[in-house]
Design a protein around this motif. Structure first.
Motif, PDB file in Angstrom:
ATOM      1  N   MET A   1       0.473  -1.014  -0.175  1.00  0.00           N
ATOM      2  CA  MET A   1       0.092   0.006   0.130  1.00  0.00           C
ATOM      3  C   MET A   1       0.907   0.963   0.254  1.00  0.00           C
ATOM      4  N   LEU A   2       1.826   1.516   0.610  1.00  0.00           N
ATOM      5  CA  LEU A   2       2.828   2.265   0.743  1.00  0.00           C
ATOM      6  C   LEU A   2       3.765   2.225  -0.794  1.00  0.00           C
ATOM      7  N   GLN A   3       3.958   1.772  -1.345  1.00  0.00           N
ATOM      8  CA  GLN A   3       4.416   1.457  -2.783  1.00  0.00           C
ATOM      9  C   GLN A   3       4.080   2.011  -3.971  1.00  0.00           C
ATOM     10  N   PHE A   4       4.213   3.375  -4.495  1.00  0.00           N
ATOM     11  CA  PHE A   4       3.971   4.276  -5.677  1.00  0.00           C
ATOM     12  C   PHE A   4       5.384   4.525  -6.598  1.00  0.00           C
ATOM     13  N   SER A   5       4.438   3.872  -7.849  1.00  0.00           N
ATOM     14  CA  SER A   5       5.002   3.554  -9.117  1.00  0.00           C
ATOM     15  C   SER A   5       5.636   4.891  -9.496  1.00  0.00           C
ATOM     16  N   ARG A   6       6.521   5.693 -10.348  1.00  0.00           N
ATOM     17  CA  ARG A   6       6.722   6.400 -11.206  1.00  0.00           C
ATOM     18  C   ARG A   6       5.956   7.493 -11.246  1.00  0.00           C
ATOM     19  N   PHE A   7       5.023   6.307 -12.270  1.00  0.00           N
ATOM     20  CA  PHE A   7       3.722   7.105 -12.749  1.00  0.00           C
ATOM     21  C   PHE A   7       1.947   7.969 -12.125  1.00  0.00           C
ATOM     22  N   SER A   8       2.441   6.657 -11.466  1.00  0.00           N
ATOM     23  CA  SER A   8       1.218   7.054  -9.758  1.00  0.00           C
ATOM     24  C   SER A   8       2.153   8.101  -9.643  1.00  0.00           C
ATOM     25  N   ILE A   9       2.984   8.425  -8.862  1.00  0.00           N
ATOM     26  CA  ILE A   9       3.333   9.681  -8.078  1.00  0.00           C
ATOM     27  C   ILE A   9       2.580  11.289  -8.952  1.00  0.00           C
ATOM     28  N   VAL A  10       3.274  11.094 -10.156  1.00  0.00           N
ATOM     29  CA  VAL A  10       2.835  12.186 -11.394  1.00  0.00           C
ATOM     30  C   VAL A  10       1.626  12.033 -11.665  1.00  0.00           C
ATOM     31  N   ALA A  11       0.274  11.512 -11.232  1.00  0.00           N
ATOM     32  CA  ALA A  11      -0.417  11.003 -11.794  1.00  0.00           C
ATOM     33  C   ALA A  11      -1.319  11.908 -10.648  1.00  0.00           C
ATOM     34  N   ILE A  12      -0.785  11.942  -9.338  1.00  0.00           N
ATOM     35  CA  ILE A  12      -1.614  12.216  -7.912  1.00  0.00           C
ATOM     36  C   ILE A  12      -1.019  13.690  -7.966  1.00  0.00           C
ATOM     37  N   VAL A  13       0.197  14.224  -8.162  1.00  0.00           N
ATOM     38  CA  VAL A  13       0.391  15.082  -8.985  1.00  0.00           C
ATOM     39  C   VAL A  13      -0.249  16.344  -9.603  1.00  0.00           C
ATOM     40  N   ALA A  14      -0.363  15.736 -10.709  1.00  0.00           N
ATOM     41  CA  ALA A  14      -1.354  16.314 -11.591  1.00  0.00           C
ATOM     42  C   ALA A  14      -2.649  16.832 -11.648  1.00  0.00           C
TER      43      ALA A  14
ATOM     44  N   ARG B   1       4.379  -3.813  15.640  1.00  0.00           N
ATOM     45  CA  ARG B   1       5.139  -4.109  14.368  1.00  0.00           C
ATOM     46  C   ARG B   1       5.391  -2.556  14.238  1.00  0.00           C
ATOM     47  N   GLN B   2       6.448  -2.264  13.435  1.00  0.00           N
ATOM     48  CA  GLN B   2       7.762  -1.765  13.003  1.00  0.00           C
ATOM     49  C   GLN B   2       6.992  -0.574  12.375  1.00  0.00           C
ATOM     50  N   PRO B   3       7.203   1.057  12.446  1.00  0.00           N
ATOM     51  CA  PRO B   3       6.130   1.980  11.771  1.00  0.00           C
ATOM     52  C   PRO B   3       5.874   2.020  10.379  1.00  0.00           C
ATOM     53  N   PHE B   4       6.685   1.130   9.577  1.00  0.00           N
ATOM     54  CA  PHE B   4       6.523   1.016   7.965  1.00  0.00           C
ATOM     55  C   PHE B   4       5.428   0.213   7.787  1.00  0.00           C
ATOM     56  N   GLN B   5       5.504  -1.199   8.709  1.00  0.00           N
ATOM     57  CA  GLN B   5       4.922  -2.417   8.513  1.00  0.00           C
ATOM     58  C   GLN B   5       3.444  -1.938   9.378  1.00  0.00           C
ATOM     59  N   ALA B   6       2.867  -0.600  10.125  1.00  0.00           N
ATOM     60  CA  ALA B   6       2.279  -0.380  11.178  1.00  0.00           C
ATOM     61  C   ALA B   6       0.620   0.429  10.267  1.00  0.00           C
TER      62      ALA B   6
ATOM     63  N   ARG C   1      -1.839   9.446   2.577  1.00  0.00           N
ATOM     64  CA  ARG C   1      -1.391   7.856   2.174  1.00  0.00           C
ATOM     65  C   ARG C   1       0.777   7.895   1.256  1.00  0.00           C
ATOM     66  N   LEU C   2       0.117   9.040  -0.140  1.00  0.00           N
ATOM     67  CA  LEU C   2       1.311   9.292  -0.367  1.00  0.00           C
ATOM     68  C   LEU C   2       2.671  10.566   0.611  1.00  0.00           C
ATOM     69  N   LEU C   3       1.911  11.161   1.484  1.00  0.00           N
ATOM     70  CA  LEU C   3       2.401  12.541   1.967  1.00  0.00           C
ATOM     71  C   LEU C   3       3.059  11.126   3.005  1.00  0.00           C
ATOM     72  N   LEU C   4       2.776   9.969   3.522  1.00  0.00           N
ATOM     73  CA  LEU C   4       2.997   9.561   4.619  1.00  0.00           C
ATOM     74  C   LEU C   4       3.965   8.857   3.877  1.00  0.00           C
ATOM     75  N   ALA C   5       3.640   7.993   2.487  1.00  0.00           N
ATOM     76  CA  ALA C   5       5.180   7.170   2.910  1.00  0.00           C
ATOM     77  C   ALA C   5       6.510   7.581   2.144  1.00  0.00           C
ATOM     78  N   THR C   6       5.837   9.217   1.964  1.00  0.00           N
ATOM     79  CA  THR C   6       7.754   9.848   1.735  1.00  0.00           C
ATOM     80  C   THR C   6       8.373  10.350   2.975  1.00  0.00           C
ATOM     81  N   TRP C   7       7.488  10.827   3.975  1.00  0.00           N
ATOM     82  CA  TRP C   7       7.727  11.350   5.275  1.00  0.00           C
ATOM     83  C   TRP C   7       8.442   9.890   5.748  1.00  0.00           C
ATOM     84  N   LEU C   8       8.058   8.725   5.943  1.00  0.00           N
ATOM     85  CA  LEU C   8       8.527   7.144   6.425  1.00  0.00           C
ATOM     86  C   LEU C   8      10.055   7.008   5.730  1.00  0.00           C
TER      87      LEU C   8
END
Length: 528
Positions: A1-14, A449-454, A511-518
């Motif tokens: 759930m916390l894995q984002f492809s480059r295309f997904s990130i570009v689409a979200i920002v767009a 659970r560890q932070p990333f897994q939690a 979710r993208l913001l949290l994944a980037t921060w983690l």
């Protein structure tokens, strides 16, 4: 759930960038919008009647006129049916009180043939919501006396159809004027409520509504004199009232076959209206003009003859021009009316008033205050409850409001007072998904659970609940929009748009913001 492809990130920002760009025009004046580059969005949210004021009209459809016209048409149908069957009879007489047509046969031996010829007039109509069928016309023949009468079921069906058609014609005419999101709804059996935002006075609106715009084409009845018109004809005056001519009562073609009408100019530079028929109308027009070369025909609008040109050659292609002593403004108004179609009956104005923007401004200020109070309460609560996670959720919440405004601007929606209520409600609902996720994450942290897994498990476990809750609310919004009207639909639009944007910001953006921060900080413990 916390894995984002480059295309997904570009689409979200767009999506976020487009939402911001679409919302910005609402902060600019009309003059500032004109200087923006052409590729940038310029649409603004339209304010409804309760916010910017406008015209309020209560109309009543004159169904008695519809019944009168149907009775006259029945008399003509009786005459034509008997003539086609070669049965001699007197001219049909109208009995308006009984809503019937009577005539007398020349020979009693023709009674059976007359009954058979007139049976086709007894068209079936629906008499109830359960699919029952009844006759629109009853025919009786007693000796030499022939009587065709409209039934109550037929009259009711014709009246209902006239009201429904009037609503549709009114809607098309208002749309042709460029007014967005008018409130047009049926009130009772014969009345129509019309509310048009942004219209400061009702006179021009009434002129458009009261024009019948019944276009028809009739052959001129040879050398018949207006003082002694033959059977099956009628006397009409020219629009300039200079003279009268006799034309055949039954039209060759009507405006029902019209698909377009535009202001134009003829070869002499005079204003005309160019019209275009549909395929069936074009074929009929071509056939009629082919068979009547050298004969005059009349172009009639609302029982007035606009012109009566002689057919010089067959008119093919389904296109023609309506000429007359028109000004440019008159051709524009006539084009609007013809494109919208003719009213089946006159409209009586029972109530009219102009709603000023003063009340609307008060509503806007009250809505702003409610939004600020609601937003502040939510922001404080979410930060106090979830710390840094709450800060990220609030950032997504603010962007959610911008996206709502941008989406409403992009689709050309009208914002009403209930619509503002929908936005305020969305502010409270927007963080609901984040609360579900954060509580799940807390449970995962407590389970060791560890932070990333939690965080990953929190989103996975909360996703189905979030989707179920928002989908059911979205279905309710769709039903409100489908079956509601006016302010109810305004509330449904803002609620539906808010649901979509809140799910996007909560499930995707946060979710993208949290994944980037983690990934950047890799904390040993979550500040939750």
């Amino acid at each position: 759930m916390l894995q984002f492809s480059r295309f997904s990130i570009v689409a979200i920002v767009a999506v976020c960038v487009f939402g911001v760009l679409a919302a910005v025009p609402n902060l600019l004046t009309k003059d500032q919008l004109q200087v923006l580059p052409g590729f940038l969005p310029k649409s603004q949210v339209t304010l409804g009647l309760d916010l910017q004021g406008g015209a309020h009209l209560l109309l009543e459809v004159d169904t008695d006129t519809v019944i009168e016209e149907r009775l006259e048409g029945l008399a003509e149908d009786v005459r034509e049916s008997l003539r086609e069957a070669r049965i001699r009879a007197r001219r049909p007489v109208l009995d308006r009180d009984a809503r019937a047509v009577t005539t007398t046969l020349a020979n009693a031996e023709d009674a059976a043939a007359a009954r058979e010829a007139l049976e086709k007039l007894a068209q079936p109509v629906a008499s109830s919501v359960f699919g029952g069928r009844a006759q629109a016309v009853t025919v009786s023949v007693e000796g030499t006396r022939v009587r065709a009468a409209l039934t109550e079921e037929g009259i009711d069906a014709r009246a209902r159809s006239a009201v429904a058609q009037s609503i549709e014609v009114v809607r098309r005419r208002i749309d042709e004027l460029g007014t967005r999101e008018p409130n047009i709804q049926r009130v009772g059996e014969r009345r129509i409520l019309l509310q048009v935002p942004g219209v400061g006075e009702t006179e021009s609106l009434k002129e458009v509504l009261n024009a019948e715009a019944r276009l028809s084409f009739h052959m001129v009845a040879g050398n018949a004199e207006p003082s002694n018109p033959p059977a099956g004809t009628m006397v009409l005056s020219f629009a300039d009232q200079t003279r009268q001519i006799v034309v055949e009562r039954r039209p060759l073609l009507t405006g029902e076959n019209l698909v377009d009408a535009q202001p134009s100019f003829d070869q002499n530079g005079l204003p005309v209206v160019s019209i275009r028929f549909d395929l069936a109308g074009g074929r009929t027009f071509a056939e009629v003009t082919r068979q009547n070369v050298g004969k005059p025909f009349a172009i009639v609008l609302d029982d007035e003859v606009l012109s009566a040109p002689v057919i010089r050659e067959p008119i093919l292609g389904g296109q023609a021009q309506i000429s007359g002593s028109f000004t440019i403004e008159e051709t524009q108004d006539l084009s609007v009316l013809l494109r919208a179609g003719a009213l089946p009956a006159p409209l009586r104005i029972l109530e009219e008033r102009t709603v000023g923007p003063g009340l609307g401004q008060d509503s806007i200020e009250a809505g702003k205050l409610a939004a600020v109070i609601g937003l502040t309460a939510v922001v404080v609560f979410i930060v106090a409850s979830y710390g840094l996670f709450g800060v990220l959720a609030n950032a997504a919440l603010l962007l959610n409001i911008v996206l709502i405004l941008g989406a409403l601007s992009a689709i050309g929606a009208t914002l009403t007072l209930p619509g503002i209520a929908g936005i305020v409600l969305t502010i409270g609902m927007a963080v609901d998904a984040n609360v579900l996720v954060f509580e799940r994450v807390r449970e995962e942290v407590k389970a060791g659970r560890q932070p990333f897994q939690a965080v990953d498990n929190g989103y996975r476990q909360a996703l189905s609940t979030i989707l179920d809750a928002n989908i059911t609310t979205l279905i309710a919004a769709i039903l409100l929009f489908q079956f509601g009207s006016g302010p109810v639909r305004g509330f449904a639009v803002t609620l539906g748009v808010g649901i979509v944007t809140s799910v996007f910001t909560a499930v995707v953006l946060t979710r993208l913001l949290l994944a980037t921060w983690l990934r950047r900080t890799r904390p040993a413990k979550l500040p939750l």
